[in-house]
Design a protein around this motif. Structure first.
Motif, short mmCIF file in Angstrom:
data_model
loop_
_atom_site.label_atom_id
_atom_site.label_comp_id
_atom_site.label_asym_id
_atom_site.label_seq_id
_atom_site.Cartn_x
_atom_site.Cartn_y
_atom_site.Cartn_z
N ARG A 246 -11.18 -28.77 -50.66
CA ARG A 246 -12.17 -27.22 -51.18
C ARG A 246 -11.59 -26.67 -51.98
O ARG A 246 -12.36 -26.00 -52.63
CB ARG A 246 -12.45 -27.57 -49.44
N ILE A 247 -10.41 -26.20 -51.43
CA ILE A 247 -9.98 -25.26 -52.63
C ILE A 247 -10.16 -25.59 -54.12
O ILE A 247 -10.50 -24.25 -54.66
CB ILE A 247 -8.15 -24.70 -52.26
N SER A 248 -9.71 -26.55 -54.77
CA SER A 248 -10.10 -26.70 -55.69
C SER A 248 -11.33 -26.80 -55.93
O SER A 248 -11.47 -26.27 -57.27
CB SER A 248 -9.48 -28.76 -55.65
N ALA A 249 -12.21 -27.10 -55.58
CA ALA A 249 -14.29 -26.91 -55.82
C ALA A 249 -14.16 -25.78 -55.81
O ALA A 249 -14.89 -25.46 -56.24
CB ALA A 249 -14.99 -27.98 -54.25
N GLY A 250 -13.42 -24.47 -54.63
CA GLY A 250 -14.06 -23.47 -54.43
C GLY A 250 -13.39 -22.82 -56.04
O GLY A 250 -13.75 -21.44 -56.86
N LEU A 251 -12.22 -23.29 -56.96
CA LEU A 251 -11.81 -23.14 -58.21
C LEU A 251 -13.01 -23.29 -59.43
O LEU A 251 -12.30 -23.40 -60.68
CB LEU A 251 -10.68 -23.42 -58.19
N GLY A 252 -14.15 -24.23 -59.25
CA GLY A 252 -14.77 -25.19 -59.83
C GLY A 252 -14.51 -26.71 -60.38
O GLY A 252 -15.12 -27.35 -61.47
N HIS A 253 -13.15 -26.75 -60.14
CA HIS A 253 -13.12 -28.63 -59.95
C HIS A 253 -14.42 -29.13 -59.17
O HIS A 253 -14.71 -29.34 -58.38
CB HIS A 253 -11.76 -28.89 -59.72
#
Length: 259
Positions: A246-253
């Motif tokens: 979820r954090i990675s997705a928030g960074l655009g991953h």
């Protein structure tokens, strides 16, 4: 009139930065120790420390000792707040701790170490000495191995080959082969393990945090007494990997987007 700094002023700036980095590392240090660590004369050390103290970058911390001052802390916090990681992560970190009931950390790579930049303390009795601002070696921490596991394999191999594989406990991985195997295993299963490799009796599970370019920019971990972590490991791993995603997705991953 030249706008280029003189060699003397540039050298003084470099020494001042060296002093700030050393004080940040030791948290509180004496001037004699500073001189010994950085190879400075006492006169130069006292002069530069006085300038840093006058500007608020250092403050006195007992007789002949200093620690970071409010200006250094403010600059550091502003630098952290400017990173997307520190906008995206806090709510997810709190949710992870609420789920696992254990202390969680976020660390970013800094040379051959991981620097702890975020921490959320769990409600249970904690047996972990790591804290904000401290560092953990890449080879002897779940955070470090998680970060390495998300690098391209050939890049990770180069980093591992250059590490000083210091032994901290009987379970520390001190051979290139063992560390490489552990990193490859972490890459396959999606999380890394620190089995009391730096702190006896402490077990840490960690997962990488990726950015939009699918590069690791940080790692997140859950740590606690070995027996307690082992008893709940399956559930902790699930929560940890979900949080990292979820954090990675928030960074655009996006995992389906090729590199």
């Amino acid at each position: 009139m030249s706008t280029q700094p003189s060699t003397t002023s540039a050298g003084t700036l470099a020494r001042g930065l060296d002093i700030l980095e050393w004080v940040a590392e030791v948290e509180r240090g004496s001037i004699p120790d500073l001189c010994a660590a950085l190879g400075l004369s006492r006169s130069a050390a006292y002069r530069i420390v006085a300038q840093l103290r006058d500007r608020g970058f250092l403050v006195e911390a007992g007789e002949n000792s200093v620690r970071l001052g409010p200006v250094a802390i403010r600059v550091g916090l502003q630098a952290l707040e400017g990173l997307d990681l520190f906008k995206v992560t806090p709510d997810h970190l709190r949710a992870l701790v609420a789920t696992t009931q254990e202390t969680a950390f976020v660390a970013v790579p800094e040379g051959d170490e991981m620097a702890y930049v975020m921490q959320e303390v769990g409600p249970q009795v904690v047996k972990v000495s790591s804290k904000l601002g401290s560092r953990a070696p890449l080879h002897a921490s779940g955070l470090g191995k998680a970060y390495l596991s998300a690098l391209p394999a050939d890049e990770a191999d180069v980093v591992i080959a250059a590490l000083d594989l210091v032994r901290y406990t009987p379970t520390t991985l001190t051979s290139v082969g063992d560390l490489t195997a552990a990193v490859r295993e972490a890459a396959t299963r999606g999380y890394a393990v620190d089995d009391s490799e730096r702190e006896p009796g402490v077990r840490c599970l960690a997962a990488p945090i990726l950015d939009a370019s699918r590069r690791p920019v940080a790692a997140i971990s859950v740590a606690g007494p070995k027996e307690r972590i082992l008893a709940a490991e399956t559930d902790i791993v699930a929560a940890l990997r979900s949080t990292a995603a979820r954090i990675s997705a928030g960074l655009g991953h996006h995992p389906s987007v090729p590199t």
